[in-house]
Design a protein around this motif. Structure first.
Motif: not given
Length: 145
Positions: A85-91, A95-105, A126-132
């Motif tokens: 539910a967190h859409s803050d770019e910090v998260y 996530a990227i630094n944790s080596r996740a391959l994607g982030y969706l809200i 794959f990331f939510s378009s809001s993070f592009s």
């Protein structure tokens, strides 16, 4: 056709139930387990060896970011798709630094979640378009470094 095995990790039972129902309608996706916290996710990954973990960021006992790091140490072939539910770019950065391959809200459409699972399974991000715009800035910064 070999199905993509998915572990759902979210502290909200309703969310897990809804995603299980959604994935049961997809021919190529199979939910092999549900974890209600990060600790359970780590334990279940070791036992079930899912291809994809759809991981909530904020969970009790062990949050999704901490669980991601532990899972990728123990099972480096598993791929993590963060879902929050967190859409803050910090998260997203965490996530990227944790080596996740994607982030969706969590407001992401069902079709997009299934598409993201398939793309991450192929090893793509794959990331939510809001993070592009954030991701484009990040890419430019890396190129300049």
């Amino acid at each position: 056709m070999k199905r993509i095995t998915v572990l759902l990790a979210d502290d909200n039972k309703f969310v897990r139930t809804q995603f299980r129902k959604i994935m049961e309608r997809e021919d190529d996706l199979e939910v092999v387990g549900e974890a209600k916290n990060g600790y359970e996710a780590v334990v279940m990954v070791r036992k079930l060896c899912p291809a994809i973990i759809l991981m909530d960021v904020a969970m009790p006992r062990l949050n999704g970011l901490q669980a991601t790091r532990q899972i990728l140490k123990a099972a480096p072939v598993s791929k993590i798709l963060m879902f929050s539910a967190h859409s803050d770019e910090v998260y997203v950065e965490a996530a990227i630094n944790s080596r996740a391959l994607g982030y969706l809200i969590k407001q992401t459409s069902v079709d997009t979640v299934c598409q993201a699972i398939r793309e991450v399974h192929k090893g793509k991000t794959f990331f939510s378009s809001s993070f592009s715009s954030h991701l484009q800035k990040r890419k430019r910064k890396k190129q300049m470094d």
